[in-house]
Each structure stands twice: as C-alpha cells, then as structure tokens.
Design a protein around this motif. Sequence first.
Motif, PDB file in Angstrom:
ATOM      1  N   UNK A   1      14.960  70.033 -23.342  1.00  0.00           N
ATOM      2  CA  UNK A   1      16.135  70.884 -23.891  1.00  0.00           C
ATOM      3  C   UNK A   1      17.382  70.456 -22.893  1.00  0.00           C
ATOM      4  N   UNK A   2      18.440  70.241 -23.409  1.00  0.00           N
ATOM      5  CA  UNK A   2      19.503  69.743 -22.588  1.00  0.00           C
ATOM      6  C   UNK A   2      19.849  70.987 -21.807  1.00  0.00           C
ATOM      7  N   UNK A   3      19.939  70.674 -20.541  1.00  0.00           N
ATOM      8  CA  UNK A   3      20.404  72.089 -19.898  1.00  0.00           C
ATOM      9  C   UNK A   3      21.688  72.415 -19.870  1.00  0.00           C
ATOM     10  N   UNK A   4      22.512  71.416 -20.169  1.00  0.00           N
ATOM     11  CA  UNK A   4      24.107  71.772 -20.335  1.00  0.00           C
ATOM     12  C   UNK A   4      24.480  72.600 -21.476  1.00  0.00           C
ATOM     13  N   UNK A   5      23.952  72.253 -22.729  1.00  0.00           N
ATOM     14  CA  UNK A   5      24.155  73.199 -23.987  1.00  0.00           C
ATOM     15  C   UNK A   5      23.114  73.914 -24.330  1.00  0.00           C
ATOM     16  N   UNK A   6      21.909  73.834 -23.759  1.00  0.00           N
ATOM     17  CA  UNK A   6      20.924  74.640 -24.249  1.00  0.00           C
ATOM     18  C   UNK A   6      20.213  74.328 -25.516  1.00  0.00           C
TER      19      UNK A   6
ATOM     20  N   UNK B   1      25.859  68.418 -26.966  1.00  0.00           N
ATOM     21  CA  UNK B   1      27.025  68.257 -26.217  1.00  0.00           C
ATOM     22  C   UNK B   1      26.991  66.794 -25.768  1.00  0.00           C
ATOM     23  N   UNK B   2      28.282  66.393 -25.159  1.00  0.00           N
ATOM     24  CA  UNK B   2      28.099  65.066 -24.597  1.00  0.00           C
ATOM     25  C   UNK B   2      27.206  64.541 -23.843  1.00  0.00           C
ATOM     26  N   UNK B   3      26.625  65.465 -22.959  1.00  0.00           N
ATOM     27  CA  UNK B   3      25.738  65.167 -22.106  1.00  0.00           C
ATOM     28  C   UNK B   3      24.322  64.435 -22.858  1.00  0.00           C
ATOM     29  N   UNK B   4      23.834  65.456 -23.930  1.00  0.00           N
ATOM     30  CA  UNK B   4      22.737  64.928 -24.540  1.00  0.00           C
ATOM     31  C   UNK B   4      22.906  63.983 -25.818  1.00  0.00           C
ATOM     32  N   UNK B   5      24.315  63.669 -25.947  1.00  0.00           N
ATOM     33  CA  UNK B   5      24.934  62.963 -27.145  1.00  0.00           C
ATOM     34  C   UNK B   5      24.578  63.428 -28.345  1.00  0.00           C
ATOM     35  N   UNK B   6      24.921  64.932 -28.303  1.00  0.00           N
ATOM     36  CA  UNK B   6      24.755  65.850 -29.436  1.00  0.00           C
ATOM     37  C   UNK B   6      23.369  66.051 -30.066  1.00  0.00           C
ATOM     38  N   UNK B   7      22.303  65.591 -29.122  1.00  0.00           N
ATOM     39  CA  UNK B   7      21.021  65.668 -29.718  1.00  0.00           C
ATOM     40  C   UNK B   7      20.441  67.038 -29.618  1.00  0.00           C
ATOM     41  N   UNK B   8      20.836  67.739 -28.300  1.00  0.00           N
ATOM     42  CA  UNK B   8      20.346  69.017 -27.952  1.00  0.00           C
ATOM     43  C   UNK B   8      18.940  68.731 -26.794  1.00  0.00           C
ATOM     44  N   UNK B   9      18.694  67.435 -26.922  1.00  0.00           N
ATOM     45  CA  UNK B   9      17.579  67.115 -26.068  1.00  0.00           C
ATOM     46  C   UNK B   9      17.731  65.832 -25.435  1.00  0.00           C
ATOM     47  N   UNK B  10      17.261  65.710 -23.876  1.00  0.00           N
ATOM     48  CA  UNK B  10      17.451  64.487 -23.347  1.00  0.00           C
ATOM     49  C   UNK B  10      15.936  63.690 -23.088  1.00  0.00           C
ATOM     50  N   UNK B  11      15.908  62.652 -23.378  1.00  0.00           N
ATOM     51  CA  UNK B  11      14.671  61.825 -23.003  1.00  0.00           C
ATOM     52  C   UNK B  11      14.283  61.654 -21.412  1.00  0.00           C
ATOM     53  N   UNK B  12      13.130  62.195 -20.975  1.00  0.00           N
ATOM     54  CA  UNK B  12      12.919  62.082 -19.592  1.00  0.00           C
ATOM     55  C   UNK B  12      11.712  60.965 -19.441  1.00  0.00           C
ATOM     56  N   UNK B  13      10.738  61.282 -20.075  1.00  0.00           N
ATOM     57  CA  UNK B  13       9.468  60.439 -19.587  1.00  0.00           C
ATOM     58  C   UNK B  13       9.133  59.777 -20.947  1.00  0.00           C
ATOM     59  N   UNK B  14       7.815  58.896 -20.539  1.00  0.00           N
ATOM     60  CA  UNK B  14       6.780  58.264 -21.775  1.00  0.00           C
ATOM     61  C   UNK B  14       5.601  58.929 -21.015  1.00  0.00           C
TER      62      UNK B  14
END
Length: 339
Positions: A262-267, A271-284
């Motif tokens: 979950x994007x820590x910035x927008x919860x 937002x711009x940080x997660x490119x409006x996804x709401x989630x950011x990729x961290x690992x495989x």
Amino acid sequence: MKEQLEKIELAAKAELEKISDAKELDDLRIKYLGKKGELTAILKQMASLSAEERPVIGQLANKIRADIEEAISARGSELKAALAEKKLKEERLDVTLPGKLQTIGKLHPLNAVMNEIEEIFLGMGFDIAEGPEVEYDYYNFEALNIPADHPARDTQDTFYITDNILLRTQTSSVQIHVMENKKPPIRVISPGRVFRSDAVDATHLPLFHQIEGLVVDKGITMANLVGTLDMLMKRLYGEDCKIRLRPHHFPFTEPSAEVDVLCFNCGGKGCSMCKNEGYVELLGAGMVHPKVLANCGIDPNEYSGFAFGLGLERVVMRKYGINDLRLLYENDLRFLDQF
Ligand code: PHE
C-alpha cells in the motif's frame, strides 16, 4: 679603591636592568661575583692596603658584594614572575568561548534499513546466509532454471569476468548455495550487493542491494509466503500496511508473483508517488520451482518452499519518500543528515 668598588656596583646594577633571561643573569653573576670576577680581582689587591684602610674597604667590599647578590636575586625573582605571567597569558583558557560541535557519524539509510530487516527476520527464526558477489553462471542462472538462451537473461545483463564467471545479478544465486549445503528445514535470508549492466538514471544503477529469502520444508505453501511478507511489511511500514500479490513470471519460482505494498504516501487513494496505483511494487516472490529444488538434490515431492527477493533501495526510497536512487550513492551529507 673605594671608587673602583662603587663603580663596579653601579655598573652591575645598570647591567642588571637590561637582563631578560636566566642565562644572562647567570653570566652577570659570574662576571661580577665569580672567582675570576671583577669584585674578586679588586679584593685580591687588598694586601697592598694599609692596616687602617683594610677593614674599611673590606667592609665596603662585603656590603657591595651583598648588595649585588641581593639585586641579582631580586632580578631573578622578577624574571621568574614575568615568565610565569607570560606563560599564563599564552596558555589562558577562555571558558566563555562557544564549544566546538562534535559531529557524530550515523548509519547510511541503506545500512540502517538493512539492519532493521535483518532484525525482523532474525526475530522470525531465520538465519543469515552469505554468498559470493563474483559468481559462476551456474549459480546465477543455470541452476535457477535460466538456461543460456533464456530470454530472462536479457533483463539481467551483467559484467562478465569470463564467459562462465560474472558479477551476480540477483541474490537468488545464494538460494542454490544454501540448498547445496543444507537439507531442509531451511529458513534463511541473504542480503547483499548485486550488479547489472544498466545505464544510470533515477531508478537504475549498475550496483544495488537485494535481500533474498528462502524457506524450504515439508508442507510450505503460498500462505506461508504471504504471512511472512505481510509481517515484514507491517514491521517496516506500520500496522496499517497492506500487501498485494500480482501474478508474474520468474523462471525459478512457480507460481510467481510481484508483491506490492500500500502506498505509504496516499494510503491507497492514488498519488504521484504510486503513479495513481495506490500500491507500489517492492519485490518478486514465489514458490521455489521443483526443478530448482531437484538441481540442489532436494526431492520436490517431499519438500516445497517459497522464495522472495526484495530490493533494498526500493524499500528505503519508499520508506523515506526519496524519488531519485542516485541520491543514496552520492554521499552528500546534506542529504544523508536528514535520516
Ligand atoms: N531474483 C529476482 C529478481 O532479481 C527476485 C526474486 C527472488 C523472485 C526470489 C522470486 C523469488 O528480480
């Protein structure tokens, strides 16, 4: 003779005035009062005096000698005092001056977060394994089910020492070393540097860090993987952190997933940080491919396992809201001091 004596006294006192150190003072003492000194020379002539004169001059000579001695010792004390004074002035300590700031070093954010992640896994009963950065093709690719002509090699071009020896592109190579040397149950993480021949930009560097995780035992399922990663992320980013798995493909895991947080910035709102996804990729991550287990002499019918590979730089960037990877490697204290 009387005048001679008085002249000596005057001369001695005049010279004394000009003396500025102990050595000069000593020379002066010898010059006037020493065995070959001026006063002594005169006293030696006393024999030629009349019986009446002798005690008078004798007394005068003694008085002058005493006077000069006293003057010398007085001058000596003066010099000593002046020297002490000078020393005091020179060595004076101004206790009202502001202190010098002592700058204390601290861990680089990459090291700090690496340590934090290691602690979390040690707490869950994992061991820490290490593997070589200069690696055989076999460990980096072949044993991980990536044969020579596999397209997955294109995305992980690296620096070759020989055709067969290279700088590892992923810490997954350590999975093989661990499984070759230890039979299940296995529970390890392996943090370390990895290399790829990528051009430098805000999200790519030819050197970065991964943390590999590997668990192999009887009855390990995807649920164990999700539970472990969920725990990790909650510890790292706080209790409201959520993870999400998206289907993916890695040659050495089946099934495979990419794991987002979950994007820590927008919860999660976007937002711009997660490119409006709401989630950011961290690992495989994924379940260790049966072929990989078999390559290491572990029977895939008896054992199963999960593995994941976490990009340390990504974790740090998400944690601190850093938007350019290069900042982490420039060693600019103005940047590093913020963490
Ligand atoms: N090694 C993979 C990479 O560098 C990540 C990974 C590790 C995926 C373990 C699955 C299991 O992209």
